[in-house]
Structure formats: C-alpha cells, structure tokens
Write a protein that holds these residues in place. Structure first.
Motif, short mmCIF file in Angstrom:
data_model
loop_
_atom_site.label_atom_id
_atom_site.label_comp_id
_atom_site.label_asym_id
_atom_site.label_seq_id
_atom_site.Cartn_x
_atom_site.Cartn_y
_atom_site.Cartn_z
N VAL A 206 1.02 -1.15 0.02
CA VAL A 206 -0.02 -0.09 -0.15
C VAL A 206 0.81 1.19 0.03
O VAL A 206 1.71 1.32 0.78
N LEU A 207 0.72 2.09 -1.19
CA LEU A 207 1.59 3.41 -1.05
C LEU A 207 0.57 4.54 -0.83
O LEU A 207 -0.64 4.86 -1.45
N ARG A 208 0.80 5.18 0.17
CA ARG A 208 -0.08 6.37 0.66
C ARG A 208 0.51 7.83 0.08
O ARG A 208 1.80 7.92 0.35
N GLU A 209 -0.31 8.57 -0.04
CA GLU A 209 0.35 9.88 -0.72
C GLU A 209 0.77 10.64 0.41
O GLU A 209 0.36 11.02 1.78
N SER A 210 1.84 11.46 0.21
CA SER A 210 2.73 12.18 1.28
C SER A 210 3.45 13.37 0.32
O SER A 210 4.30 12.85 -0.60
N ALA A 211 3.18 14.55 0.87
CA ALA A 211 4.14 15.58 -0.05
C ALA A 211 5.52 15.37 0.44
O ALA A 211 6.36 15.91 -0.39
N TYR A 212 5.97 14.93 1.48
CA TYR A 212 7.23 14.80 1.86
C TYR A 212 8.21 13.56 1.09
O TYR A 212 9.26 13.60 1.09
N ASP A 213 7.37 12.34 1.15
CA ASP A 213 7.86 11.22 0.52
C ASP A 213 6.70 10.71 -0.69
O ASP A 213 6.10 9.59 -0.43
N PRO A 214 6.97 11.26 -1.72
CA PRO A 214 5.85 10.95 -2.81
C PRO A 214 6.06 9.83 -3.61
O PRO A 214 6.21 9.76 -4.91
N VAL A 215 6.05 8.59 -2.88
CA VAL A 215 6.29 7.39 -3.64
C VAL A 215 5.05 6.86 -4.17
O VAL A 215 5.33 5.94 -5.08
#
Length: 265
Positions: free
Chosen positions: A200-209
């Motif tokens: 599961v990949l979650r949205e993150s402005a700091y770690d935009p994987v």
C-alpha cells in the motif's frame, strides 16, 4: 584541567576508532522486501543523469529491523532499478532510519538519501506487517501472511547508486561538483520465507512514492540477512544536470535552494 570533550582527539584515539570500525562482526537484520513493476516513464523520471532505467521498471522496498549491538535500528529503503554503464543496481529515493547515528554516517560518507522516520516490522504467527512512516504518514505499508520457506540464495554482490553533494554556502549550486557513488554490498541470507500479501502506497508531500504505483507485484519475502558495504566514487557529475534532482533529498523543496539568512556576510 578536566578533559574538554569538544577538544581534539589524540592520534591513539583516532587509530583505535578506525581499527574498531574495520572489525565489525556480522550484523543480522530481519526484513520484509517487496518488488513490483511500476510505470516505466515514472521510473525514468526520477533517475538523475548519467543513471538510466534498468531492463524493467522495477521498484523495491526494504523494511528491516537491524540487531545493532546496544540498541535496535529500524532501517528502510525505497529504490528503483537503475543502470550505470554496464553496472545494474538500485537508486534509492528515500531511506528512513530510526536513529541519527545511522542517518548521519550514511548521508555524510556515502551520500545516502537517509531521513529520520519510523520503521516497523511485526510478525504474529504467519501474519506480517511492515511500514515506513514519516510526519505521521505511513507512506509505505506491506502486509500479508507467510506461505512457506524459500531456499536462501547464495551470497551475492549488490549495488546501490548514490549521489553525494553539498549545496553551496551562498545558496547557488554546489560547493563542489556532485559525485556518483557505487555502494557495493556483499549479502548473506540465512533464512527466507514467501509472503502472500499487498503493498500500500499512501500520498505524502514529503515522500511522494505514490508516484511509482504497483502495476504488477512480483514478490514479497521476509528474511534474515547480513551485509557489509564499500563505497567508491566513480564519476563527477555535471552540477547543472543534477540540480533539478536536488529536491529529492529534502522534505521542503525550497530548503534545497535556501541562501544564507539576510544580513549575513
């Protein structure tokens, strides 16, 4: 006078520290590794020149607990398959660490993209859950159930590619040209098991994987391994060509281009 601890170390102390670091015992970790195919254009977009995409648009996440003497370490890596000349390897985008000691050594010596974060691996029977978390966001989570043992692979050499650099004091460019580092690891695996699960990949402005989605999950495993590593500078890079990728190392894109405070000389 009592010893001033910020004062210089003696030659004997420096020699002892150097010799001690050269004789580290095998340090074993328990880690979850997931590999998947993503979008070829997305993988190519994150690679600074002269790195090229690998033969397949692969992404790998490694989430581990490391049995360091004295205190455990959580260590993670999110990387894409890459090629430098005829050398195949991985280019990590972010490497969360739970301790500053591991972070500083990796960033300053090898140029690894390490950041402080939460790295968690848990197992309850056959149920396994692992995650990378920063700023309260679990931006990568791997979960599933162990389905059975796998034959541990033979010892193997693996390569990661890092870019080592220092932003310029005046906020414009770099103090010196960035360098491309080949970090070569000799890896030994003593236990390996297969996992049936999901990433599961979650949205993150700091770690935009999340920009590197799971298009086809290839494998998830949990295993026990030990590695050593050696780094080598193999090429000096064009500062102008690498500058557009500088932001990869920072949470705030503006931080990468900050100048000195106003009024300083």
């Amino acid at each position: 006078m009592a010893r001033v601890r910020y004062g210089p170390r003696s030659e004997a102390e420096i020699k002892a520290a150097r010799e001690g670091s050269a004789k580290l015992p095998d340090i074993w970790s328990t880690g979850v590794v997931a590999v998947w195919e993503s979008d070829a254009d997305a993988v190519a977009a994150v690679l600074p020149p002269p790195l090229k995409p690998g033969e397949r648009p692969l992404v790998r996440v490694n989430i581990s607990k490391v049995d360091l003497p004295g205190y455990p370490l959580g260590a993670g890596s999110f990387a894409v398959a890459a090629q430098h000349g005829d050398r195949a390897g991985w280019y990590p985008l972010v490497m969360p660490m739970t301790h500053e000691r591991a972070l500083i050594g990796g960033r300053e010596v090898f140029g690894e993209p390490k950041k402080l974060g939460e790295v968690v691996v848990t197992r309850d029977g056959n149920a396994v859950a692992a995650r990378l978390e920063r700023h309260g966001i679990a931006f990568v989570e791997v979960r599933g159930n162990v389905t059975g043992p796998l034959e541990p692979p033979a010892p193997a050499e693996k390569t990661d590619f890092y870019v080592k650099f220092l932003p310029a004091v005046d906020g414009s460019g770099f103090d010196a040209d960035p360098v491309l580092v080949h970090c070569t690891r000799q890896e030994k695996v003593r236990k390996l098991e297969a996992i049936d699960g999901e990433v599961v990949l979650r949205e993150s402005a700091y770690d935009p994987v999340a920009d590197l989605p799971v298009r086809r999950l290839l494998e998830i495993t949990i295993g026990e391994k030990t590695t050593d590593q050696r780094g080598k500078v193999v090429e000096r890079l064009s500062a102008q060509a690498f500058a557009p990728y500088l932001h990869q190392r920072y949470d705030d894109p503006q931080q990468a281009h900050d100048g000195p405070p106003e009024g300083t000389v």
